[in-house]
Design a protein around this motif. Structure first.
Motif, PDB file in Angstrom:
ATOM      1  N   ASP A 128      43.145  42.063  27.983  1.00  0.00           N
ATOM      2  CA  ASP A 128      42.021  43.237  28.598  1.00  0.00           C
ATOM      3  C   ASP A 128      42.199  43.775  29.870  1.00  0.00           C
ATOM      4  O   ASP A 128      41.862  42.266  30.727  1.00  0.00           O
ATOM      5  N   PHE A 129      41.614  44.591  30.216  1.00  0.00           N
ATOM      6  CA  PHE A 129      41.359  44.938  31.848  1.00  0.00           C
ATOM      7  C   PHE A 129      39.678  44.910  31.841  1.00  0.00           C
ATOM      8  O   PHE A 129      39.088  45.581  30.481  1.00  0.00           O
ATOM      9  N   ARG A 130      38.764  43.706  31.640  1.00  0.00           N
ATOM     10  CA  ARG A 130      37.530  43.228  32.114  1.00  0.00           C
ATOM     11  C   ARG A 130      37.188  44.768  32.924  1.00  0.00           C
ATOM     12  O   ARG A 130      37.123  44.859  34.139  1.00  0.00           O
ATOM     13  N   VAL A 146      40.740  32.784  43.811  1.00  0.00           N
ATOM     14  CA  VAL A 146      40.736  32.262  42.152  1.00  0.00           C
ATOM     15  C   VAL A 146      40.399  31.448  42.085  1.00  0.00           C
ATOM     16  O   VAL A 146      41.097  30.549  43.205  1.00  0.00           O
ATOM     17  N   PRO A 147      40.017  30.816  41.439  1.00  0.00           N
ATOM     18  CA  PRO A 147      39.292  32.099  39.836  1.00  0.00           C
ATOM     19  C   PRO A 147      37.706  32.356  41.404  1.00  0.00           C
ATOM     20  O   PRO A 147      37.282  32.284  42.149  1.00  0.00           O
ATOM     21  N   PRO A 148      36.885  34.219  40.692  1.00  0.00           N
ATOM     22  CA  PRO A 148      37.782  34.774  39.641  1.00  0.00           C
ATOM     23  C   PRO A 148      38.424  35.351  40.411  1.00  0.00           C
ATOM     24  O   PRO A 148      39.146  36.050  39.394  1.00  0.00           O
ATOM     25  N   GLY A 149      38.737  35.800  41.354  1.00  0.00           N
ATOM     26  CA  GLY A 149      39.602  36.942  41.710  1.00  0.00           C
ATOM     27  C   GLY A 149      39.449  38.167  41.546  1.00  0.00           C
ATOM     28  O   GLY A 149      37.613  38.466  41.473  1.00  0.00           O
ATOM     29  N   GLN A 150      40.170  39.486  42.578  1.00  0.00           N
ATOM     30  CA  GLN A 150      39.523  40.788  41.583  1.00  0.00           C
ATOM     31  C   GLN A 150      40.620  41.150  41.407  1.00  0.00           C
ATOM     32  O   GLN A 150      41.825  41.597  42.533  1.00  0.00           O
ATOM     33  N   ALA A 151      41.176  41.665  40.209  1.00  0.00           N
ATOM     34  CA  ALA A 151      41.905  42.890  39.712  1.00  0.00           C
ATOM     35  C   ALA A 151      41.427  43.925  39.735  1.00  0.00           C
ATOM     36  O   ALA A 151      40.435  44.116  39.620  1.00  0.00           O
ATOM     37  N   LYS A 152      42.357  44.772  40.545  1.00  0.00           N
ATOM     38  CA  LYS A 152      42.184  46.407  40.550  1.00  0.00           C
ATOM     39  C   LYS A 152      43.135  47.496  39.561  1.00  0.00           C
ATOM     40  O   LYS A 152      44.428  47.419  39.354  1.00  0.00           O
ATOM     41  N   ALA A 168      46.061  30.518  40.216  1.00  0.00           N
ATOM     42  CA  ALA A 168      46.090  32.292  39.768  1.00  0.00           C
ATOM     43  C   ALA A 168      46.709  31.746  38.711  1.00  0.00           C
ATOM     44  O   ALA A 168      46.300  32.199  37.295  1.00  0.00           O
ATOM     45  N   GLN A 169      47.843  31.098  38.076  1.00  0.00           N
ATOM     46  CA  GLN A 169      48.796  31.314  37.042  1.00  0.00           C
ATOM     47  C   GLN A 169      47.614  30.364  36.015  1.00  0.00           C
ATOM     48  O   GLN A 169      47.593  30.807  35.060  1.00  0.00           O
ATOM     49  N   ALA A 170      46.434  29.131  36.783  1.00  0.00           N
ATOM     50  CA  ALA A 170      45.714  28.614  35.697  1.00  0.00           C
ATOM     51  C   ALA A 170      44.889  30.054  35.225  1.00  0.00           C
ATOM     52  O   ALA A 170      44.366  30.988  33.878  1.00  0.00           O
ATOM     53  N   HIS A 171      44.009  30.844  35.961  1.00  0.00           N
ATOM     54  CA  HIS A 171      43.470  31.948  35.810  1.00  0.00           C
ATOM     55  C   HIS A 171      43.979  32.967  35.157  1.00  0.00           C
ATOM     56  O   HIS A 171      43.281  33.007  33.839  1.00  0.00           O
ATOM     57  N   TYR A 172      45.289  33.392  35.211  1.00  0.00           N
ATOM     58  CA  TYR A 172      46.253  34.532  33.870  1.00  0.00           C
ATOM     59  C   TYR A 172      46.467  34.068  33.310  1.00  0.00           C
ATOM     60  O   TYR A 172      45.772  34.535  31.851  1.00  0.00           O
ATOM     61  N   ALA A 173      46.388  31.985  32.782  1.00  0.00           N
ATOM     62  CA  ALA A 173      46.912  31.908  31.467  1.00  0.00           C
ATOM     63  C   ALA A 173      44.702  31.576  30.918  1.00  0.00           C
ATOM     64  O   ALA A 173      44.826  32.123  29.038  1.00  0.00           O
ATOM     65  N   SER A 174      44.107  31.698  31.480  1.00  0.00           N
ATOM     66  CA  SER A 174      42.619  32.159  30.460  1.00  0.00           C
ATOM     67  C   SER A 174      42.050  33.022  30.437  1.00  0.00           C
ATOM     68  O   SER A 174      41.745  33.519  28.685  1.00  0.00           O
ATOM     69  N   LEU A 175      42.406  33.886  30.691  1.00  0.00           N
ATOM     70  CA  LEU A 175      42.790  35.975  30.302  1.00  0.00           C
ATOM     71  C   LEU A 175      43.309  36.120  29.455  1.00  0.00           C
ATOM     72  O   LEU A 175      43.080  37.142  28.764  1.00  0.00           O
ATOM     73  N   ARG A 176      44.478  35.422  29.118  1.00  0.00           N
ATOM     74  CA  ARG A 176      45.744  35.804  27.643  1.00  0.00           C
ATOM     75  C   ARG A 176      44.392  36.361  25.993  1.00  0.00           C
ATOM     76  O   ARG A 176      43.981  35.498  26.274  1.00  0.00           O
ATOM     77  N   ARG A 177      45.514  37.004  25.720  1.00  0.00           N
ATOM     78  CA  ARG A 177      44.845  37.188  24.497  1.00  0.00           C
ATOM     79  C   ARG A 177      44.926  36.477  23.669  1.00  0.00           C
ATOM     80  O   ARG A 177      46.250  35.405  24.171  1.00  0.00           O
TER      81      ARG A 177
END
Length: 197
Positions: free
Chosen positions: A40-42, A64-70, A188-197
């Motif tokens: 999801d996009f937070r 990262v973490p948490p970075g910033q997606a845009k 970054a890969q670990a952070h993406y994994a933590s965000l997955r549904r």
């Protein structure tokens, strides 16, 4: 949605419905976004910038973490939007891709955490709106020289760049790597994994 080679980044091409009254389109759909991106996009912050032709903003990234997606769209005029992989150890490290965003094609661009982002205004009053997954945090945010020869970004030759003092004095990618300020691919890969549904 179409994935860029420098990822996680996607181009969104909405269906624009036009009639005598004007136009309507959906530039963000949570269900479609989540199905493609896998998370999801937070939404934590929404920004809007208005730039005269030649304004170059970036290259910006957050640790990262948490970075910033845009999630970026040009509402008026046109910009050349550039995504740069600045994740040390990534298979596409130092690579970049450019996408034209304008008020004709109505494209949007999603830029995941750990990637660098910049845009060049190709018209006067270029108005860019972007949704951010994290709020502005100066202590975690950095800039890279947009003319760093190591990156070799092919900026349009017919546009005279106008930069802020901060962007004009930004260090090179190599200097940021030497200082340990670039995100790592593994983090970054670990952070993406933590965000997955």
């Amino acid at each position: 949605m179409r994935a860029l080679d420098v990822g996680p980044a996607w181009v969104v091409e909405p269906t624009v419905h036009q009639d005598a009254r004007g136009a309507f389109y959906e530039w963000y759909r949570a269900a479609e976004f989540g199905a493609v991106v896998g998370q999801d996009f937070r939404l934590a912050q929404a920004n809007c910038s208005v730039s005269r032709r030649g304004t170059l903003r970036g290259i910006h990234f957050a640790q990262v973490p948490p970075g910033q997606a845009k999630y970026v769209q040009c509402l008026r005029g046109a910009v050349l939007d550039v995504v740069v992989d600045v994740r040390v150890g990534s298979p596409t490290y130092c690579r970049w891709e450019a996408v034209r965003l304008d008020d004709d094609n109505r494209r949007a661009l999603y830029i995941g955490e750990g990637l660098g982002h910049a845009f060049l205004a190709l018209t006067d009053d270029a108005t860019v709106s972007y949704l951010c997954s994290e709020g502005y945090a100066p202590h975690r945010e950095h800039g890279i020289d947009p003319f760093d020869p190591e990156l070799g970004i092919d900026w349009p030759a017919d546009v005279e760049p106008l930069l802020s003092e901060k962007d004009a004095s930004a260090p090179s990618l190599a200097e940021l790597e030497r200082l340990g300020l670039l995100p790592s691919y593994a983090e970054a890969q670990a952070h993406y994994a933590s965000l997955r549904r």
